[in-house]
Write a protein that holds these residues in place. Structure first.
Motif, PDB file in Angstrom:
ATOM      1  N   LEU A 138       0.832  -1.214   0.000  1.00 17.71           N
ATOM      2  CA  LEU A 138       0.000   0.000   0.000  1.00 17.71           C
ATOM      3  C   LEU A 138       0.859   1.253   0.000  1.00 17.71           C
ATOM      4  CD1 LEU A 138      -2.864  -0.888   2.504  1.00 17.71           C
ATOM      5  CD2 LEU A 138      -2.948  -0.835   0.019  1.00 17.71           C
ATOM      6  N   SER A 139       1.948   1.229   0.768  1.00 17.72           N
ATOM      7  CA  SER A 139       2.853   2.377   0.816  1.00 17.72           C
ATOM      8  C   SER A 139       3.488   2.615  -0.550  1.00 17.72           C
ATOM      9  CB  SER A 139       3.926   2.137   1.881  1.00 17.72           C
ATOM     10  OG  SER A 139       4.830   3.210   1.913  1.00 17.72           O
ATOM     11  N   THR A 140       3.896   1.552  -1.226  1.00 12.76           N
ATOM     12  CA  THR A 140       4.497   1.677  -2.557  1.00 12.76           C
ATOM     13  C   THR A 140       3.492   2.241  -3.551  1.00 12.76           C
ATOM     14  OG1 THR A 140       5.919  -0.207  -2.071  1.00 12.76           O
ATOM     15  CG2 THR A 140       5.675   0.392  -4.380  1.00 12.76           C
ATOM     16  N   ILE A 141       2.254   1.748  -3.506  1.00 16.16           N
ATOM     17  CA  ILE A 141       1.215   2.252  -4.408  1.00 16.16           C
ATOM     18  C   ILE A 141       0.951   3.726  -4.137  1.00 16.16           C
ATOM     19  CG2 ILE A 141      -1.252   2.090  -4.937  1.00 16.16           C
ATOM     20  CD1 ILE A 141      -0.960  -0.965  -4.494  1.00 16.16           C
ATOM     21  N   PRO A 143     -13.076   6.271 -15.935  1.00 10.77           N
ATOM     22  CA  PRO A 143     -13.042   7.695 -15.586  1.00 10.77           C
ATOM     23  C   PRO A 143     -11.747   8.023 -14.845  1.00 10.77           C
ATOM     24  CG  PRO A 143     -14.447   6.515 -14.044  1.00 10.77           C
ATOM     25  CD  PRO A 143     -13.998   5.513 -15.075  1.00 10.77           C
ATOM     26  N   PRO A 144     -11.331   9.288 -14.872  1.00  9.51           N
ATOM     27  CA  PRO A 144     -10.077   9.668 -14.199  1.00  9.51           C
ATOM     28  C   PRO A 144     -10.124   9.336 -12.706  1.00  9.51           C
ATOM     29  CG  PRO A 144     -10.874  11.453 -15.598  1.00  9.51           C
ATOM     30  CD  PRO A 144     -11.956  10.409 -15.559  1.00  9.51           C
ATOM     31  N   LEU A 145      -8.998   8.856 -12.194  1.00 14.00           N
ATOM     32  CA  LEU A 145      -8.888   8.516 -10.772  1.00 14.00           C
ATOM     33  C   LEU A 145      -8.252   9.677 -10.026  1.00 14.00           C
ATOM     34  CD1 LEU A 145      -7.574   4.876 -11.230  1.00 14.00           C
ATOM     35  CD2 LEU A 145      -9.903   5.576 -10.693  1.00 14.00           C
ATOM     36  N   ARG A 146      -8.681   9.868  -8.785  1.00 12.74           N
ATOM     37  CA  ARG A 146      -8.145  10.964  -7.975  1.00 12.74           C
ATOM     38  C   ARG A 146      -6.966  10.480  -7.152  1.00 12.74           C
ATOM     39  NH1 ARG A 146     -12.032  13.876  -4.435  1.00 12.74           N
ATOM     40  NH2 ARG A 146     -11.739  11.980  -3.239  1.00 12.74           N
ATOM     41  N   ALA A 147      -5.876  11.244  -7.174  1.00 12.18           N
ATOM     42  CA  ALA A 147      -4.685  10.876  -6.397  1.00 12.18           C
ATOM     43  C   ALA A 147      -4.984  10.898  -4.896  1.00 12.18           C
ATOM     44  CB  ALA A 147      -3.537  11.828  -6.728  1.00 12.18           C
ATOM     45  N   GLN A 148      -5.931  11.725  -4.466  1.00 14.33           N
ATOM     46  CA  GLN A 148      -6.278  11.809  -3.045  1.00 14.33           C
ATOM     47  C   GLN A 148      -6.846  10.491  -2.531  1.00 14.33           C
ATOM     48  OE1 GLN A 148      -7.453  13.864  -5.359  1.00 14.33           O
ATOM     49  NE2 GLN A 148      -6.854  15.939  -4.868  1.00 14.33           N
ATOM     50  N   ASP A 149      -7.416   9.676  -3.410  1.00 12.72           N
ATOM     51  CA  ASP A 149      -7.974   8.394  -2.984  1.00 12.72           C
ATOM     52  C   ASP A 149      -6.886   7.371  -2.680  1.00 12.72           C
ATOM     53  OD1 ASP A 149     -10.500   9.412  -3.292  1.00 12.72           O
ATOM     54  OD2 ASP A 149     -10.775   8.574  -5.303  1.00 12.72           O
ATOM     55  N   TYR A 150      -5.633   7.704  -2.986  1.00  8.40           N
ATOM     56  CA  TYR A 150      -4.530   6.766  -2.813  1.00  8.40           C
ATOM     57  C   TYR A 150      -3.493   7.247  -1.805  1.00  8.40           C
ATOM     58  CZ  TYR A 150      -6.820   4.623  -6.719  1.00  8.40           C
ATOM     59  OH  TYR A 150      -7.775   4.037  -7.503  1.00  8.40           O
TER      60      TYR A 150
END
Length: 199
Positions: free
Chosen positions: A69-72, A90-97
């Motif tokens: 998870l940390s690497t992702i 659809p575009p993914l949000r970086a905040q979700d990761y």
């Protein structure tokens, strides 16, 4: 436990967030993620302290390594990762990761069994109430003593300072009393505010 050996529970919402990344991640990370997403749930590890706990009291759990998870999360913050997230449909949000978002609703090391916490002695409501009243009384006494010391200290300090200015005795006493009265009034107001909040 090291960060490499830590795992978190692979909850359904976490798996749903991670699945769209399978086609976007670099091959090494994607392969590890596929292995984690396709792994079968397993029983928690038993310890010698769990000998009296039946096996059927625990549910099988799915886990994912914390370091994955940390690497992702780190990859999604790279320019390459941000572009890949934006290109997805659809575009993914970086905040979700972010790690906070990924770890929300998960449990750390759910596959490990920890000893049961010893049962605490039942607290008696009456004794708890008595302790609270005693603590409140002590605080009230402390507040009153503090107020008296403030009043006396300010009066003495003003009297001494007026003496250093070579004022007449009656003016020194009058100034000291007026300062003590002002401090007493402010302390009384503060005590009333404190007492109303306490009750």
């Amino acid at each position: 436990l090291t960060a490499v050996s830590l795992t978190v529970s692979l909850e359904d919402h976490l798996a749903d967030v991670l699945r769209p990344l399978l086609t976007l991640l670099p091959d090494s990370i994607a392969t590890e993620l596929i292995g984690a997403l396709d792994a079968q749930p397993h029983q928690p590890t038993r310890s010698p302290l769990d000998s009296n706990v039946p096996d059927d009291t625990t549910q099988p759990v799915r886990t994912i390594p914390y370091h994955l998870l940390s690497t992702i999360s780190k990859w999604t913050r790279t320019p390459e990762g941000a572009q890949a997230l934006a290109r997805h449909e659809p575009p993914l949000r970086a905040q979700d990761y972010t790690m906070v978002a990924l770890l929300a609703g998960t449990r750390t090391c759910p596959e490990r069994r920890y000893p049961a916490l010893p049962a605490s002695e039942p607290s008696d409501d009456d004794s708890e109430g008595a302790r609270r009243r005693e603590l409140g009384d002590r605080r009230a006494v402390t507040a009153v003593v503090n107020a008296l010391l403030s009043i006396g200290g300010s009066g003495v300090a003003i009297y001494w300072a007026a003496g250093r200015l070579v004022w007449k005795e009656e003016w020194r006493v009058l100034l000291a009393l007026s300062a003590a009265i002002v401090v007493a009034a402010s302390e009384a107001i503060l005590y009333l505010i404190w007492d109303s909040r306490r009750s």
